[in-house]
Design a protein around this motif. Structure first.
Motif, short mmCIF file in Angstrom:
data_model
loop_
_atom_site.label_atom_id
_atom_site.label_comp_id
_atom_site.label_asym_id
_atom_site.label_seq_id
_atom_site.Cartn_x
_atom_site.Cartn_y
_atom_site.Cartn_z
N GLY A 230 -11.80 8.39 0.45
CA GLY A 230 -12.41 9.44 -0.33
C GLY A 230 -13.42 9.00 -1.36
O GLY A 230 -14.36 9.73 -1.68
N VAL A 231 -13.27 7.76 -1.89
CA VAL A 231 -14.12 7.36 -3.01
C VAL A 231 -15.57 7.15 -2.58
O VAL A 231 -16.49 7.39 -3.36
N ILE B 46 0.83 -1.20 0.00
CA ILE B 46 0.00 0.00 0.00
C ILE B 46 0.87 1.25 0.00
O ILE B 46 2.07 1.20 0.28
N GLY B 47 0.25 2.38 -0.34
CA GLY B 47 0.90 3.67 -0.25
C GLY B 47 -0.08 4.66 0.33
O GLY B 47 -1.24 4.33 0.61
N PHE B 48 0.35 5.90 0.49
CA PHE B 48 -0.55 6.90 1.07
C PHE B 48 -1.75 7.12 0.16
O PHE B 48 -2.86 7.38 0.62
N GLY B 49 -1.55 6.98 -1.14
CA GLY B 49 -2.65 7.13 -2.08
C GLY B 49 -3.73 6.08 -1.89
O GLY B 49 -4.90 6.33 -2.18
N THR B 50 -3.36 4.90 -1.38
CA THR B 50 -4.34 3.85 -1.11
C THR B 50 -5.33 4.32 -0.05
O THR B 50 -6.54 4.09 -0.17
N LEU B 51 -4.82 4.96 0.98
CA LEU B 51 -5.71 5.44 2.05
C LEU B 51 -6.58 6.59 1.55
O LEU B 51 -7.75 6.70 1.92
N VAL B 52 -6.00 7.45 0.70
CA VAL B 52 -6.79 8.55 0.12
C VAL B 52 -7.96 7.98 -0.67
O VAL B 52 -9.10 8.44 -0.57
N PHE B 53 -7.68 6.93 -1.45
CA PHE B 53 -8.73 6.31 -2.25
C PHE B 53 -9.78 5.67 -1.35
O PHE B 53 -10.99 5.87 -1.53
N ALA B 54 -9.33 4.88 -0.37
CA ALA B 54 -10.26 4.14 0.48
C ALA B 54 -11.20 5.06 1.24
O ALA B 54 -12.39 4.76 1.41
#
Length: 226
Positions: free
Chosen positions: A198-199, A188-196
């Motif tokens: 925010g989507v 995972i990366g920080f973008g994974t948490l943003v997606f999880a």
């Protein structure tokens, strides 16, 4: 609440009823545009190199334990998710088939058009754009009411059966899938948490405007009393 309709007006129709529900050309156009934008979203997220979506992490984690290619695992997971539709009484349709056979090629095509940005700010633009695009794409193709894809059908099925909001259900599914993926060794990366995180809210927002509500069939007139 009617168990066959979600709070946003998503009807749980069978495959033939979906095709007979009216405005078919417009709904097919929405379906195809939504799937195309979903492919753009996938490409943006992957080229950002800031972390994939929770489902990508899940597939990567599963690939560490199964002697299958990543593509084969995605197909296998899709079939298993479709089995979860049975207790939810979620109906498949043209959109389900289209998601299965078009989303991959659309993603591959857009990956050929996009290159990984060298600058970090532009990679963040890719990430945020990918999350927003995913929400719009989901609202478009699910809102066409031609049957969602396997994973989105799980979302709409839970929302319809429980009465919970799309935001709540989608965020919950993404967090569960992400957790399982990490436990299996997915990266995972920080973008994974943003997606999880925010989507779900974004999908809820766009669905308010992009779900194409279908008119209920007119009731049959009562037979005259002789």
């Amino acid at each position: 609440m009617n168990p066959n309709t979600s709070p946003l007006g998503l009807a749980n129709l069978g495959p033939l009823a979906q095709l007979r529900a009216g405005r078919l050309p417009e709904r097919i156009a929405r379906l195809l545009v939504g799937l195309w934008l979903y492919g753009v979203s996938n490409a943006l997220l992957m080229e950002s190199v800031l972390g994939g979506s929770p489902w990508v992490v899940f597939h990567q984690g599963a690939s560490r334990h199964l002697p299958l290619s990543l593509g084969a695992i995605m197909v296998l997971v899709a079939v298993l998710v479709l089995l979860l539709w049975i207790p939810l009484r979620q109906m498949p349709g043209l959109g389900t088939v289209a998601n299965t056979f078009l989303l991959g090629p659309f993603t591959d095509f857009n990956l050929q058009l996009l290159a990984t940005p060298e600058s970090l700010p532009l990679r963040w633009v890719y990430l945020i754009g990918g999350v927003v695009m995913c929400a719009i794409a989901t609202a478009l193709y699910v809102g066409a009411q031609l049957g969602p894809g396997p994973r989105d059908g799980l979302m709409t099925g839970f929302a319809r059966r429980t009465g919970w909001s799309i935001q709540r259900v989608r965020t919950g599914i993404e967090i569960v899938v992400l957790t399982l993926g990490v436990l299996m060794g997915g990266v995972i990366g920080f973008g994974t948490l943003v997606f999880a995180l925010g989507v779900g809210p974004l999908t809820q927002f766009f669905m308010r405007y992009l779900v194409l509500r279908l008119e209920a069939p007119a009731p049959k007139a009562a037979a005259p009393v002789s």
